[in-house]
Design a protein around this motif. Structure first.
Motif, PDB file in Angstrom:
ATOM      1  N   GLY A  93     -37.087  -1.456  50.505  1.00 24.04           N
ATOM      2  CA  GLY A  93     -38.445  -1.973  50.587  1.00 24.04           C
ATOM      3  C   GLY A  93     -38.523  -3.479  50.665  1.00 24.04           C
ATOM      4  N   ARG A  95     -43.246  -2.274  45.336  1.00 25.98           N
ATOM      5  CA  ARG A  95     -44.111  -1.980  46.481  1.00 25.98           C
ATOM      6  C   ARG A  95     -43.883  -2.967  47.625  1.00 25.98           C
ATOM      7  NH1 ARG A  95     -50.177  -0.451  45.530  1.00 25.98           N
ATOM      8  NH2 ARG A  95     -49.174   1.597  45.439  1.00 25.98           N
ATOM      9  N   GLU A  96     -44.109  -4.277  47.396  1.00 24.47           N
ATOM     10  CA  GLU A  96     -43.948  -5.215  48.509  1.00 24.47           C
ATOM     11  C   GLU A  96     -43.770  -6.640  48.005  1.00 24.47           C
ATOM     12  OE1 GLU A  96     -47.266  -5.820  51.079  1.00 24.47           O
ATOM     13  OE2 GLU A  96     -48.674  -6.268  49.465  1.00 24.47           O
ATOM     14  N   THR A 130     -45.287 -10.039  48.639  1.00 22.25           N
ATOM     15  CA  THR A 130     -46.591 -10.379  49.214  1.00 22.25           C
ATOM     16  C   THR A 130     -46.533 -11.581  50.145  1.00 22.25           C
ATOM     17  OG1 THR A 130     -47.220 -11.824  47.384  1.00 22.25           O
ATOM     18  CG2 THR A 130     -47.718  -9.473  47.159  1.00 22.25           C
ATOM     19  N   ARG A 146     -49.800  -8.454  51.280  1.00 21.65           N
ATOM     20  CA  ARG A 146     -49.386  -8.349  52.673  1.00 21.65           C
ATOM     21  C   ARG A 146     -50.013  -7.119  53.351  1.00 21.65           C
ATOM     22  NH1 ARG A 146     -45.178 -10.819  55.143  1.00 21.65           N
ATOM     23  NH2 ARG A 146     -44.277 -11.403  53.129  1.00 21.65           N
ATOM     24  N   ARG A 163     -44.423 -10.660  44.228  1.00 23.12           N
ATOM     25  CA  ARG A 163     -44.264  -9.256  44.588  1.00 23.12           C
ATOM     26  C   ARG A 163     -45.191  -8.394  43.733  1.00 23.12           C
ATOM     27  NH1 ARG A 163     -38.196  -9.557  42.394  1.00 23.12           N
ATOM     28  NH2 ARG A 163     -38.562 -11.611  43.286  1.00 23.12           N
TER      29      ARG A 163
END
Length: 502
Positions: A13, A138-139, A141, A155, A212
């Motif tokens: 990820g 998750r991500e 950003t 994001r 993040r």
């Protein structure tokens, strides 16, 4: 959710590969977080337990009377795990049982009661009871998440859902510490057009380095209650908390006794709310490998309350860094928690914060031990309460503090060894203190602190000592038996002093 190693692999990820040396705090946090996986439930073992089922309007189930394991040295952990897996919302444990492995309390159980006289004896280095949710990356950003606002850039806004919980973190560290902060937040709104989310509370610190988000799936409420006991058979071989909540909603531990171990009695990691109101005692503290914290509040835990009676431990309660979460990193700063245990004869400071912690409120109820309250976190409040009979300072504010500590109407008396009532190496705003000493110094200030009102009484050697500059003292009253009222080690025009009178 996994933990243990001191570095994390890159995840598909996009979470970065990170390495960090193992410090005492990260070691303690990592050993507390090793809770992933559910123990297999062996069936067919006899177990002397009483099981109650209560789920919505479901009637109580039949009592099961299996006595084979009660009071024996046989490992009962598989049998208890099997019982919990098939139980309703309420389980009552009766008897004395050896736990040779960790019990993962499954989500179907909402209340676990240790009946009077019941004992869970931990054999080996593992928790007795764990309730665990999950934290999943998750991500990244890609944009700074600013402090002081509830609107945060992301994001991929479409990946977020109103009502879910996040760990908002990055690679930023708190000044004066290697520890990374991060915060537990609930998503209140999603703005697809602006690619932003709105969370339930502003961030106290900006996240600028590798920001993040991670999804926190909180384990449902588990109340551990009753009057039974949980202990370790071999405290010298114990490095895990006896009770561990990880990513859990409103943990609750009331009434029981947690004692005789070589690590934290109770650890709350990345938890939302909750209360600890039980007895914790006799935890090993050698200052090297065993740090017997009564309650260890870690990671992004927020709005938790710690009460109860806690004695003969290192700290009755403390804050700490979060451990490694694979794919996420090290992250978490306890936030807006409330500590008011009755603390007795603690081997170090009775109520403590490590460097990580924001908005921690402490109401001291301290008797004896190596010290009263120690503040190393930012924006802490020490309010009311009393501290007496300690071998260390009543309230100590460390030099690492950057956002001033508020000390309001605290009473300090009867310290031993000529100690300081309120010792401020870092900035503090002190209001209406009452310090009564037979010797030692009432209040000591370094830089950027203030005292508004209050009294120094008894036969203290020195009422007020000022070592630095930019301090303001107004209305502080010295008792008639205080030998010397004020000493400025380095007189400065930046200090403003105006003592009060009876």
């Amino acid at each position: 959710m996994t933990s243990g190693p001191t570095s994390e692999p890159a995840s598909p990820g996009g979470a970065p590969h990170e390495e960090r040396p193992t410090t005492r705090r990260s070691f303690l946090a990592a050993t507390a977080v090793g809770v992933a996986g559910v123990a297999s439930a062996a069936v067919g073992l006899a177990l002397g337990l009483h099981r109650d089922f209560r789920e919505h309007t479901r009637p109580l189930g039949k009592a099961l009377s299996f006595s084979d394991l009660d009071g024996t040295d046989t490992d009962a952990s598989s049998a208890i795990q099997a019982l919990l897996a098939s139980a309703g919302a309420q389980v009552v444990l009766r008897g004395t049982y050896v736990l040779g492995s960790e019990i993962i309390v499954p989500p179907n159980v909402g209340q676990l009661i240790l009946a009077p006289g019941s004992v869970l004896r931990v054999r080996g280095n593992h928790p007795a009871l764990t309730r665990a949710g999950t934290i999943t990356f998750r991500e990244m950003t890609g944009k700074t998440m600013p402090s002081g606002t509830t609107r945060l850039p992301v994001r991929a806004a479409s990946a977020y859902t109103v009502g879910e919980y996040l760990l908002v973190s990055g690679a930023d560290v708190v000044a004066g510490s290697p520890d990374r902060y991060g915060y537990l937040r609930q998503v209140m709104a999603v703005d697809l057009g602006e690619s932003e989310i709105e969370v339930d509370s502003p961030l106290p610190r900006s996240i600028t380095r590798s920001p993040r988000t991670s999804l926190i799936e909180l384990a449902p409420v588990l109340e551990i209650s009753g009057t039974g006991q949980i202990l370790s058979e071999d405290p010298s071989g114990m490095f895990s908390p006896l009770i561990h909540y990880f990513a859990a909603e409103h943990p609750s531990i009331t009434g029981i006794t947690v004692s005789d171990s070589g690590a934290a009695g109770i650890t709350l990691s990345h938890c939302l709310g909750g209360v600890v109101d039980c007895t914790v005692s006799d935890l090993l503290d050698d200052g090297t490998s065993h740090f017997g914290y009564g309650v260890n509040v870690t990671g992004s835990t927020r709005d938790a309350r710690v009460q109860g009676t806690i004695s003969r431990v290192r700290h009755a309660v403390t804050t700490n860094a979060g451990g490694l979460i694979v794919g996420v990193g090290y992250a978490g700063e306890p936030e807006n928690c409330y500590f008011s245990p009755d603390a007795h004869d603690c081997s170090n400071k009775s109520v403590d914060t490590h460097r990580l912690g924001w908005g921690i409120t402490i109401v001291p109820r301290v008797t004896g031990g190596g010290g009263g309250v120690q503040v190393r976190s930012d924006n802490a409040r020490v309010v009311g309460g009393s501290i007496q009979g300690c071998d260390g300072p009543g309230v100590f504010v460390s030099s690492v503090v950057r956002v001033a500590t508020s000390i309001d109407q605290v009473k300090v008396k009867g310290l031993h060894k000529g100690q300081v009532g309120i010792l401020c190496k870092g900035p503090a705003a002190i209001v209406e203190p009452t310090v009564t000493l037979a010797s030692g110094t009432g209040i000591e200030l370094n830089d950027d602190s203030s005292v508004d009102g209050g009294t120094i009484d008894g036969s203290a050697d020195l009422g007020l000592k000022i070592l630095g500059s930019r301090n303001t003292v107004a209305g502080l009253v010295m008792g008639k038996n205080v030998r010397t009222h004020v000493v400025e080690s380095k007189p400065s025009e930046d200090n403003r002093l105006s003592l009060g009178s009876d």
